[in-house]
Enzyme design. Structure first.
Site, PDB file in Angstrom:
ATOM      1  CB  CYS A 155     -20.394  27.524 -28.259  1.00 25.22           C
ATOM      2  SG  CYS A 155     -20.405  29.237 -28.835  1.00 25.22           S
ATOM      3  CG  HIS A 195     -18.152  28.518 -23.876  1.00 25.15           C
ATOM      4  ND1 HIS A 195     -17.541  27.579 -24.669  1.00 25.15           N
ATOM      5  CD2 HIS A 195     -18.694  29.433 -24.725  1.00 25.15           C
ATOM      6  CE1 HIS A 195     -17.688  27.922 -25.950  1.00 25.15           C
ATOM      7  NE2 HIS A 195     -18.394  29.035 -26.004  1.00 25.15           N
TER       8      HIS A 195
END
Length: 252
Positions: free
Chosen positions: A97, A197
């Protein structure tokens, strides 16, 4: 114990650790130890001076926009050049990310403010009004195994890849890089960037072993990787994948 060993460096763990991303380093270490391969995890914090030339795998987790700004100042003091050199030297990187975005040229906010990033990988990110959030799945490129990966994405930035890099995979369900072109993540040399994630590796054992095999081959020319049973890991992956594809998992 094997004569092989790998040293894993967790970059900025105090600020880049959203959604339990630290679990990725724990997973990599444990999968090595289960195989009798020596493994060590070291942490490199803000303001610390440490040589990273003897590290084999680097992990960069996700963080908030403010945290990224703080990190850029630290990267400018020498760590950025070291990271770029390690990438060009073929070291293995897993970037999640915000850590993935930071490898690119810049992040341009929705209102037009541009933040210059590391420029180690040919990509850039633009902010949008839409937040791309939810459990998702993608398929790795055939040249890196082609396995399916499940994870959780939460980003408003839209990432676009340059001509010199390939996507990590193609979206099966979800948004991925930008919600437009069906791509997810980036694969450049031995850099693996993704919005996933979770942490991503414990429930995606094939992806985890891809990273370990890549690092071992670079260091030793070969990778001795005895198979693991992975009964629980595979069951977790398959269950999540089935639910994601059937829209049976909560989106936030």
């Amino acid at each position: 114990m094997s004569e092989q060993s790998l040293k894993i460096c967790h970059l900025y763990p105090e600020v880049l650790n959203l959604y339990g991303d630290r679990g990725n380093t724990l997973c990599l270490k444990q999968r090595l130890l289960w195989r009798g391969i020596n493994a060590e995890v070291v942490e490199l914090h803000l303001g610390e001076k440490m040589s990273i030339t003897d590290c084999d795998i680097f992990f960069v987790g996700g963080g908030q926009d403010f945290e990224q700004g703080v990190l850029l100042e630290d990267l400018a003091n020498g760590k950025g050049a070291d990271i770029k050199a390690a990438i060009e030297d073929g070291k293995t990187f897993l970037c999640i990310c915000g850590g993935y975005q930071m490898m690119g040229h810049y992040y341009e906010t929705y209102d037009g403010k541009k933040c210059e990033f590391l420029g180690a990988v040919d990509l850039y990110t633009k902010g949008s009004e839409t937040r791309m959030i939810g459990n998702y799945a993608f398929k790795l490129g055939n040249d890196i195994g082609g396995s399916s990966v499940v994870g959780f994405e939460n980003h408003s930035g839209k990432t676009y890849l340059g001509k010199g890099v390939e996507p990590l995979g193609t979206i099966l369900k979800g948004f991925g890089n930008n919600g437009e072109d069906g791509t997810e993540g980036v694969h450049y040399k031995n850099v693996f960037g993704t919005y996933s994630h979770g942490p991503v590796l414990p429930k995606n054992p094939e992806f985890a072993d891809l990273l370990l095999e890549t690092a071992l081959k670079r260091k030793y020319g070969t990778a001795i990787m005895p198979a693991l049973k992975d009964n629980f890991e595979t069951a977790a992956h398959d269950t999540v994948l089935e639910k994601v594809l059937a829209d049976q998992m909560s989106g936030d």
